[in-house]
Scaffold this motif. Structure first.
Motif: not given
Length: 127
Positions: A29-30, A32-34, A36, A38
């Motif tokens: 999750a972390l 993945g967010a970096k 872009f 979700s």
């Protein structure tokens, strides 16, 4: 001297990719967010945890192996993987349009491709 510098640069490419791959594996999750991304629920997390480490850990491992042994052959794998990723980014620019966030990862991928190409020409073809 130059050969050792090339091996060190290739090893840095490998370590960089291993670190990213481990990040996706341990905290999808972390990271993945970096990137872009979700995830859509648990299966989305599982997909990020499976597919992205496969790409980065495999490419990183082959780069490290090539650097460690001083061999050019193993560098073909991360080279093809990164070239494919960069090609996808160019296609995305053409199809989806340009965004300011598009260019930094492209520059990093292009830089790694250059290092790996130099490695392919400077290291031993086979043993």
């Amino acid at each position: 001297m130059m050969r050792n510098l090339v091996r060190a640069l290739v090893a840095l490419v490998g370590l960089f990719n291993l670190a990213i791959g481990l990040g996706f594996l341990l905290d999808p999750a972390l990271l993945g967010a970096k990137f872009f991304l979700s995830p859509a629920g648990i299966q989305g997390l599982a997909t990020i945890r499976a597919d992205f480490p496969a790409f980065f850990l495999t490419g990183g491992a082959f780069a490290l192996y090539g650097a460690w042994r001083g061999l050019a052959g193993p560098l073909l794998y991360p080279l093809v993987m990164l070239a494919t990723a960069l090609t996808g980014r160019f296609i995305s620019l053409a199809v989806d349009g340009v965004s300011p966030t598009a260019f930094p990862p492209m520059a990093v991928e292009a830089g790694m491709i250059i290092v790996l190409l130099i490695g392919r020409s400077a290291l031993t073809p086979r043993r």
